[in-house]
Design a protein around this motif. Structure first.
Motif, mmCIF file in Angstrom:
data_model
loop_
_atom_site.group_PDB
_atom_site.id
_atom_site.type_symbol
_atom_site.label_atom_id
_atom_site.label_comp_id
_atom_site.label_asym_id
_atom_site.label_seq_id
_atom_site.Cartn_x
_atom_site.Cartn_y
_atom_site.Cartn_z
ATOM 1 N N ASP A 1 -12.768 -4.218 9.520
ATOM 2 C CA ASP A 1 -12.387 -2.869 9.932
ATOM 3 C C ASP A 1 -11.793 -2.028 8.806
ATOM 4 O O ASP A 1 -11.576 -0.833 8.982
ATOM 5 N N GLU A 2 -11.551 -2.601 7.639
ATOM 6 C CA GLU A 2 -11.035 -1.841 6.503
ATOM 7 C C GLU A 2 -12.202 -1.454 5.591
ATOM 8 O O GLU A 2 -12.897 -2.316 5.034
ATOM 9 N N THR A 3 -12.423 -0.167 5.418
ATOM 10 C CA THR A 3 -13.617 0.324 4.732
ATOM 11 C C THR A 3 -13.745 -0.217 3.317
ATOM 12 O O THR A 3 -14.822 -0.689 2.909
ATOM 13 N N GLU B 1 -17.541 -2.485 12.311
ATOM 14 C CA GLU B 1 -16.095 -2.313 12.181
ATOM 15 C C GLU B 1 -15.332 -3.003 13.305
ATOM 16 O O GLU B 1 -14.150 -3.282 13.164
ATOM 17 N N THR C 1 0.828 -1.194 0.000
ATOM 18 C CA THR C 1 0.000 0.000 0.000
ATOM 19 C C THR C 1 0.866 1.249 0.000
ATOM 20 O O THR C 1 1.963 1.254 0.565
ATOM 21 N N ARG D 1 -3.460 3.779 6.367
ATOM 22 C CA ARG D 1 -4.866 3.959 5.988
ATOM 23 C C ARG D 1 -5.374 2.878 5.035
ATOM 24 O O ARG D 1 -6.537 2.900 4.659
ATOM 25 N N GLY D 2 -4.538 1.949 4.648
ATOM 26 C CA GLY D 2 -5.000 0.934 3.708
ATOM 27 C C GLY D 2 -4.397 -0.423 4.014
ATOM 28 O O GLY D 2 -3.358 -0.526 4.676
ATOM 29 N N THR D 3 -5.070 -1.474 3.537
ATOM 30 C CA THR D 3 -4.569 -2.831 3.760
ATOM 31 C C THR D 3 -3.703 -3.320 2.615
ATOM 32 O O THR D 3 -3.004 -4.315 2.759
#
Length: 294
Positions: A181-183, A204, A109, A114-116
């Motif tokens: 939990d990752e949008t 979440e 990432t 902020r990201g997986t």
């Protein structure tokens, strides 16, 4: 998925910060992948494009037909054949070649914490499972283009696709509590579940999930194993089945769990999905579950 549907989807997602333009070709042809996966793939690419254009910009969606004759030089190159190509081109910050070369790797990432790093890996998985591929071209300061190559259907299949097919009757609709939990991943899996006819509740974290179990009484709990806060997915499953005996459980994860956690998952007998996964894989996992009659 038609370009008009893509524009409508992205218009709801972006609001007014990003202009959406389209350039379509009349001879693109018909490609028939998993019908829900293109939406998830496009949404993933588009969200990355939006993040690369914090001050606004233009996302251009292009369709074309490609005839590939040369053998692939890399895993991302398409095999020889006829393809429908869906390309998304942004005017964002772009990235250097050494970064672009890694974007389809799971867990890579550029977004820090902020990201997986699973979004574009899911796009890559979808394209490969459909018999195609996905490529990326990016220049720092000038933007990025991601192109999805999907193999064209033959003439008989194209003719059949032009005739509206009868609506397929879905399986038994269930209420599924999705805990992720990752949008971006949560949105993708929610859309996959909804495409299978299920009603989806989302949470979440474990505490929120337990409240929903008591209030909404879902039939199935689909939880990520590694949650960012509170108890993990295996602990949540134990607490959830105490709160609602007979609740069907399924696990998913993009990481290799510790041996102790793997043993606990096996002991439950619950299906396990390794992210990224396709809609058919999700459907098979859900179909394995024994859901008590209400």
């Amino acid at each position: 998925m038609r370009v008009a549907d893509i524009v409508k989807l992205l218009g709801r997602t972006f609001g007014g910060s990003v202009r959406i333009a389209t350039t379509t070709s009349a001879d693109t042809g018909v490609a028939l992948p998993d019908p829900t996966a293109p939406e998830a793939a496009v949404l993933n690419i588009a969200l990355n494009a939006r993040d690369a254009m914090p001050d606004g910009g233009t996302l251009t969606i292009r369709t074309s037909r490609a005839e590939i004759t040369r053998k692939p030089l890399t895993d991302e190159d398409p095999e020889p054949g006829s393809y429908a190509v869906l390309a998304l081109e942004d005017t964002g910050t772009g990235m250097p070649a050494e970064v672009a070369a890694k974007v389809f790797e799971p867990f890579f990432t550029t977004k820090g914490g902020r990201g997986t790093g699973l979004g574009l890996a899911m796009v890559y998985g979808f394209a490969k499972q459909s018999g195609g591929t996905v490529t990326i071209a990016s220049t720092p300061g000038k933007g990025t283009t991601v192109s999805i190559f999907l193999p064209l259907a033959d003439a008989d299949v194209e003719a059949a696709a032009a005739t509206p097919a009868p609506v397929m009757q879905p399986g038994v609709a269930r209420t599924v509590l999705l805990v992720e939990d990752e949008t971006e991943v949560r949105n993708i899996v929610r859309r996959q579940l909804e495409s299978l006819g299920h009603h989806v509740l989302v949470a979440e974290a474990a505490t929120e999930a337990l409240l929903l179990i008591k209030a909404a009484e879902p039939d199935i709990l689909l939880t990520d194993v590694m949650l960012a806060s509170g108890m993990n997915g295996v602990d949540l499953a134990e607490a959830a089945t105490t709160a609602k005996p007979g609740l069907a459980i399924a696990f998913m994860s993009g990481f290799t769990a510790a041996p102790e956690t793997q043993e606990r998952i096996r002991a439950t007998g619950a299906p396990f999905l390794s992210k990224p996964f396709s809609t058919p894989q999700l459907e098979r996992a859900i179909s394995r579950l024994v859901v008590p009659a209400n």
